[in-house]
Design a protein around this motif. Sequence first.
Motif, PDB file in Angstrom:
ATOM      1  N   ILE A  97       1.006  -1.356  -0.215  1.00 15.46           N
ATOM      2  CA  ILE A  97      -0.005  -0.073  -0.006  1.00 15.46           C
ATOM      3  C   ILE A  97       0.774   1.089  -0.184  1.00 15.46           C
ATOM      4  N   LEU A  98       0.556   2.368  -0.847  1.00 18.52           N
ATOM      5  CA  LEU A  98       1.253   3.620  -0.796  1.00 18.52           C
ATOM      6  C   LEU A  98       1.232   4.126   0.182  1.00 18.52           C
ATOM      7  N   GLY A  99       2.558   4.518   0.820  1.00 16.47           N
ATOM      8  CA  GLY A  99       2.708   5.459   2.164  1.00 16.47           C
ATOM      9  C   GLY A  99       2.721   4.426   3.152  1.00 16.47           C
ATOM     10  N   ASP A 100       2.811   3.160   3.224  1.00 16.28           N
ATOM     11  CA  ASP A 100       2.645   2.317   4.323  1.00 16.28           C
ATOM     12  C   ASP A 100       3.989   2.667   5.125  1.00 16.28           C
ATOM     13  N   PRO A 101       3.924   3.024   6.291  1.00 17.09           N
ATOM     14  CA  PRO A 101       4.962   3.243   7.112  1.00 17.09           C
ATOM     15  C   PRO A 101       5.824   2.139   7.808  1.00 17.09           C
ATOM     16  N   LYS A 102       5.043   1.048   7.729  1.00 22.02           N
ATOM     17  CA  LYS A 102       5.540  -0.087   8.631  1.00 22.02           C
ATOM     18  C   LYS A 102       5.814  -1.343   7.644  1.00 22.02           C
ATOM     19  N   TYR A 103       4.970  -1.203   6.301  1.00 19.92           N
ATOM     20  CA  TYR A 103       5.005  -2.675   5.524  1.00 19.92           C
ATOM     21  C   TYR A 103       5.652  -2.275   4.071  1.00 19.92           C
ATOM     22  N   GLY A 104       6.035  -2.945   3.454  1.00 16.32           N
ATOM     23  CA  GLY A 104       6.213  -2.666   1.941  1.00 16.32           C
ATOM     24  C   GLY A 104       7.632  -2.143   1.765  1.00 16.32           C
ATOM     25  N   GLY A 105       8.337  -1.625   2.797  1.00 18.15           N
ATOM     26  CA  GLY A 105       9.841  -1.291   2.269  1.00 18.15           C
ATOM     27  C   GLY A 105       9.633   0.014   1.636  1.00 18.15           C
ATOM     28  N   ASP A 106      10.846   0.342   0.958  1.00 21.98           N
ATOM     29  CA  ASP A 106      11.046   1.436  -0.025  1.00 21.98           C
ATOM     30  C   ASP A 106      10.220   1.596  -1.170  1.00 21.98           C
ATOM     31  N   ALA A 107       9.644   0.327  -1.450  1.00 19.43           N
ATOM     32  CA  ALA A 107       8.597   0.318  -2.812  1.00 19.43           C
ATOM     33  C   ALA A 107       7.470   0.883  -2.247  1.00 19.43           C
ATOM     34  N   ALA A 108       7.144   1.033  -1.374  1.00 23.62           N
ATOM     35  CA  ALA A 108       5.719   1.635  -0.651  1.00 23.62           C
ATOM     36  C   ALA A 108       5.849   3.135  -0.614  1.00 23.62           C
ATOM     37  N   HIS A 109       7.140   3.727  -1.150  1.00 17.27           N
ATOM     38  CA  HIS A 109       7.196   5.210  -0.896  1.00 17.27           C
ATOM     39  C   HIS A 109       7.969   5.718  -2.396  1.00 17.27           C
ATOM     40  N   PRO A 110       7.335   5.596  -3.359  1.00 20.79           N
ATOM     41  CA  PRO A 110       7.601   6.370  -4.628  1.00 20.79           C
ATOM     42  C   PRO A 110       7.682   7.692  -4.538  1.00 20.79           C
ATOM     43  N   GLU A 111       8.598   8.534  -5.262  1.00 18.12           N
ATOM     44  CA  GLU A 111       8.517   9.813  -5.237  1.00 18.12           C
ATOM     45  C   GLU A 111       7.377  10.610  -5.950  1.00 18.12           C
ATOM     46  N   GLY A 112       6.917  11.643  -5.564  1.00 15.01           N
ATOM     47  CA  GLY A 112       5.847  12.520  -6.362  1.00 15.01           C
ATOM     48  C   GLY A 112       4.567  12.125  -5.836  1.00 15.01           C
ATOM     49  N   PHE A 113       4.471  11.475  -4.615  1.00 19.10           N
ATOM     50  CA  PHE A 113       3.004  11.311  -4.074  1.00 19.10           C
ATOM     51  C   PHE A 113       3.056  11.641  -2.493  1.00 19.10           C
ATOM     52  N   VAL A 114       1.805  11.876  -1.864  1.00 20.22           N
ATOM     53  CA  VAL A 114       1.722  12.301  -0.226  1.00 20.22           C
ATOM     54  C   VAL A 114       2.239  10.936   0.327  1.00 20.22           C
ATOM     55  N   ASP A 115       3.294  11.155   1.220  1.00 18.24           N
ATOM     56  CA  ASP A 115       3.960   9.927   1.708  1.00 18.24           C
ATOM     57  C   ASP A 115       3.004   9.584   3.178  1.00 18.24           C
ATOM     58  N   ARG A 116       1.745   9.212   3.057  1.00 15.96           N
ATOM     59  CA  ARG A 116       0.881   8.673   3.753  1.00 15.96           C
ATOM     60  C   ARG A 116       0.105   7.581   3.642  1.00 15.96           C
ATOM     61  N   LEU A 117      -0.239   6.881   4.383  1.00 11.49           N
ATOM     62  CA  LEU A 117      -0.981   5.260   4.219  1.00 11.49           C
ATOM     63  C   LEU A 117      -1.895   5.578   3.347  1.00 11.49           C
ATOM     64  N   HIS A 118      -2.180   5.037   2.243  1.00 11.31           N
ATOM     65  CA  HIS A 118      -3.520   5.357   1.218  1.00 11.31           C
ATOM     66  C   HIS A 118      -4.344   4.050   1.454  1.00 11.31           C
ATOM     67  N   LEU A 119      -4.824   3.823   2.674  1.00 17.90           N
ATOM     68  CA  LEU A 119      -5.996   2.859   3.076  1.00 17.90           C
ATOM     69  C   LEU A 119      -7.025   3.404   3.694  1.00 17.90           C
ATOM     70  N   HIS A 120      -8.167   3.295   3.229  1.00 13.93           N
ATOM     71  CA  HIS A 120      -9.277   4.042   3.835  1.00 13.93           C
ATOM     72  C   HIS A 120     -10.538   2.724   3.949  1.00 13.93           C
ATOM     73  N   ALA A 121     -11.141   3.060   5.146  1.00 11.20           N
ATOM     74  CA  ALA A 121     -12.506   2.330   5.533  1.00 11.20           C
ATOM     75  C   ALA A 121     -13.433   2.829   4.874  1.00 11.20           C
ATOM     76  N   ARG A 122     -13.969   2.381   3.451  1.00  9.98           N
ATOM     77  CA  ARG A 122     -14.814   3.341   2.787  1.00  9.98           C
ATOM     78  C   ARG A 122     -16.268   3.012   2.946  1.00  9.98           C
ATOM     79  N   THR A 123     -16.725   1.462   3.269  1.00 15.16           N
ATOM     80  CA  THR A 123     -18.112   1.381   3.344  1.00 15.16           C
ATOM     81  C   THR A 123     -18.303   0.130   4.454  1.00 15.16           C
TER      82      THR A 123
END
Length: 325
Positions: A258-284
């Motif tokens: 998941i993009l911006g995950d501070p705990k999982y995914g390592g460097d791959a979760a933090h590509p440049e050019g995007f807000v570096d926050r967890l992109h996971l949302h409890a939608r419905t």
Amino acid sequence: MSVVTLTVSEDEADIRLDRWFRRHYPHLTQGALQKLCRTGQVRVDGKRAETSTRLAPGQAVRVPPIPDASRPAPPPRKALDERLLREIRGMVIYTDDQVIVLNKPAGLPVQGGPGITHHVDAMLDGLKTHDDDPRPRLVHRIDRDTSGLLLLARTPGVAAKLAAAFRGRDVKKTYWAVVVGRPSPASGVIDQPLARLGVGPGALTVVASRKDEDAAHALSEYEVLDAAGRKLSWLGLSPLTGRTHQLRVHCEALGTPILGDPKYGGDAAHPEGFVDRLHLHARTLDLPHPAGGRLVVSAELPAHMRETFRQLGFSAGATASPRRT
């Protein structure tokens, strides 16, 4: 002191026997109650009962003589200031006589812990309709860094009913995530057992071997809703079990953290050019309402995910209003 028989009320449906006693006799310790149950002094409809027995409205609970409390009453809670009242009330997206649904912002913990004083649980008194109402209760949890829907019950009895619905998987939960990469196939079920390593804030959830005695069964459904080539994807996720950090670890196991995950995914979760926050949302949330029928509620995306959707050309569409059916 003498034996009394109390009747379980409608509001106490599905509550555990030990929690029922905690409500009526808050000074009775768990150990003392276990002894009363073990010796048959506590009975439900004339039968022996365990502390974990779940109660139904109309059942008769035999209560043996219980000494009066000797411990002092807990100090009263400090009244919330206007800033905190505005904060918690601003999260409410649905409310009625039995439930409250919040849209929790990313970064706000649900409960306290070491070094955590600002959290949802500390503000729940601000959601009482009247001062003498019960304090609303959390029915489930979402991660600190996850935004979105959080369900509360206005009374302990409603909380017990809703907790039973979550345990019985009668609640349908949909999360939205932006992940790095594009899963193949485009939809499916992630069947990977998980285990927890360590304790406290530093604990991690990891994929475990099916032979590992500490492994917990974990299932998640996923579907690609849109993609920007093979670089980033928008997923719809539904956890079919409720393990800690389940969706985050399952996405990592797919090879699409998941993009911006501070705990999982390592460097791959933090590509440049995007807000570096967890992109996971409890939608419905789609759940059985305690008063009958079903309640369906959806939560607007947080600002950082809206910005990423804009950058990638993803269209979330309008958020439907809450509905009872």
